[in-house]
Every structure is written in structure tokens, then in C-alpha cells.
Design a protein around this motif. Sequence first.
Motif, mmCIF file in Angstrom:
data_model
loop_
_atom_site.group_PDB
_atom_site.id
_atom_site.type_symbol
_atom_site.label_atom_id
_atom_site.label_comp_id
_atom_site.label_asym_id
_atom_site.label_seq_id
_atom_site.Cartn_x
_atom_site.Cartn_y
_atom_site.Cartn_z
ATOM 1 N N SER A 1 -2.400 84.924 80.111
ATOM 2 C CA SER A 1 -1.285 85.094 79.166
ATOM 3 C C SER A 1 -1.038 86.545 78.788
ATOM 4 C CB SER A 1 -1.542 84.267 77.900
ATOM 5 O OG SER A 1 -2.779 84.636 77.301
ATOM 6 N N GLU B 1 0.191 79.267 86.354
ATOM 7 C CA GLU B 1 0.485 80.082 85.179
ATOM 8 C C GLU B 1 1.128 81.403 85.599
ATOM 9 O OE1 GLU B 1 -3.293 80.492 83.300
ATOM 10 O OE2 GLU B 1 -3.417 78.369 82.721
ATOM 11 N N ARG C 1 -4.350 78.347 87.346
ATOM 12 C CA ARG C 1 -4.113 79.768 87.075
ATOM 13 C C ARG C 1 -2.949 80.297 87.914
ATOM 14 N NH1 ARG C 1 -6.823 80.050 82.473
ATOM 15 N NH2 ARG C 1 -9.051 80.391 82.593
#
Length: 293
Positions: free
Chosen positions: A97, A129, A126
Motif C-alpha cells: 500500500s 494489489e 500481492r
Amino acid sequence: MDLTLLYRGPLASCDYDCPYCPFGKRRDTPGQLRADRAALERFTAWAAAQDDRLAVLFTPWGEGLTRSWYRDAIVRLSRMPHVRRVAIQTNLSGRTSWLADADRAKAALWCTFHPGQTPYDRFLARTRELTSLGVRFSVGIVGLPEHLAAARRLRADLPDGHYLWINAAEGHTYSDDEAARWTALDPLFPFSRHPHSSAGLPCRTGESVISVDGDGTVRRCHFVRDTLGNLYDGSFRTALAPRPCPLAVCDCHIGYVHLESLPLYDVFAGGVLERIPAPTSTHLSTRALPVLP
């Protein structure tokens, strides 16, 4: 000047313990971690003060993104107007993030999946993301026989258009049948299969590409120990010049990608540091690849 820097500070600790890893890992003491942080902050401050157009690839002996100072450095470097790219080699074990604060047109990740070190679904999550954040990344795996099933699964599950690279395992000899199986997943695997004869051949390292350690010692690349000077006193600049490779062979992608005798600057045009091929590369299959900015 357009300059590419391969930075490797003293960090050598990693949260994984891969049996095939060629790097000699240690458990960094608090003092060693403080020294690594200070070295990286010095490097980042140097980069901020430059007029050159810079690109940076972090190639730590350990895992950098579990350390806040590597994440902070990537965000800061990506937001410098004269930095065109900043990338890092990572096992992608940490959170992603923080990349929301980076300039995602410049920041990129070179990610390696290590079977047996992390659950497959966690690693794949991941990558998703990163896709949702709009972060540029490549994904790869070491080409050991026991990794073939995981590599095939990755190729099927990765977001459309994302390159899967295969690194030839150190010390492993591939039969033609084995090589064909890996090449079916990574059309560029033939470049990794055998070491490249490099003695006397022109290479961009030492001219437009340099290796820098935590003390600022500059070498042409990670694999040639002769020094060109120091980053922080500027003495390296007078040594920058075209020069042939002094080694018999080059067998690591972060080295041979810069050989002028190979077509890899065209293959990876726009994505040399993060190992992302150009979508128009004739060395790739017809699988769609993302258009690079």
C-alpha cells in the motif's frame, strides 16, 4: 548525462531462507541496519542534488522492502523530476500500500516467487494489489525442476499481459527438452540458459551504467571488482568511458542485459531495470504485453 545506478548497500538480512540463493545471508545486527539506513539516506540525498537524468535499481543482498528506509527512498526518488525510473528486486513478502505515495509512472518492482517460502495465494494476492495500484512489475521464478508446476500456475494466474521471467538455476544444466518447457513459459529463457561469452565485448557498464556500494565506491558493475572512483567526491566521473568486458563470461541478467552484443535494450525498451519487455519485442510470443509509458 543519462546515468543508471545499480545500488547495493550493506543490507544482507532476508525474511526467506531459499536453499538455492547464491547470496550469503546474515542476521543483521541493529548496528548494521542503522549503517545500511544511513548509507541509503546518503545515496538518496546525493541523487536529489544531481543535474543528471538518473535511473536506479536496488539489488540488495537481502530483502529491502521489509525495511522502511527502502520504501521511503523509492517514494522519494520516484518524485524527483530528474529520476526517470526507480526499481528494486524483491520477494514481495511485504505490504504494497505504501506505493500509493510513489509516482507509479516511475516506481517499479522486479518480483521473485520462491516456492516453499511463502504461500502461493499470498504471493498472487500481492501481484493483484500491485495491478490495482497501477504499479509496473515483472514476476519470475528460478528454473528448478521442482518449480515447474508453480511457474505454470503463475503463468496462468498472473494478470493478462504481465511478463513471467525464468532464471536459469545456478549450476543446473538444461537438456533441450527441459529448456523447451521453460521457454514455453518465458520466450526469453534462452538468454538465461547459458552464460554469455563477454570477454572483450562492448558493454554499457562503466560508461552509462555503474554499480555503487554503501560507501559510495563505484565499479562498472557488480561483477568486476576494479573501482572507478567514489560517488560522493565525484571522482568516478572522469573514469566513465566505453570499455570492453574484462570477464570471460557474464551469467547474471543484471549484468548481461547491458552487453551491447545482445539485443536486450531493444527487447526491454522502456523497462530494462524492472525486467519488463517492450510490447513490440519480436522475441516474445503473441501474448499481449502492457504498453509502457
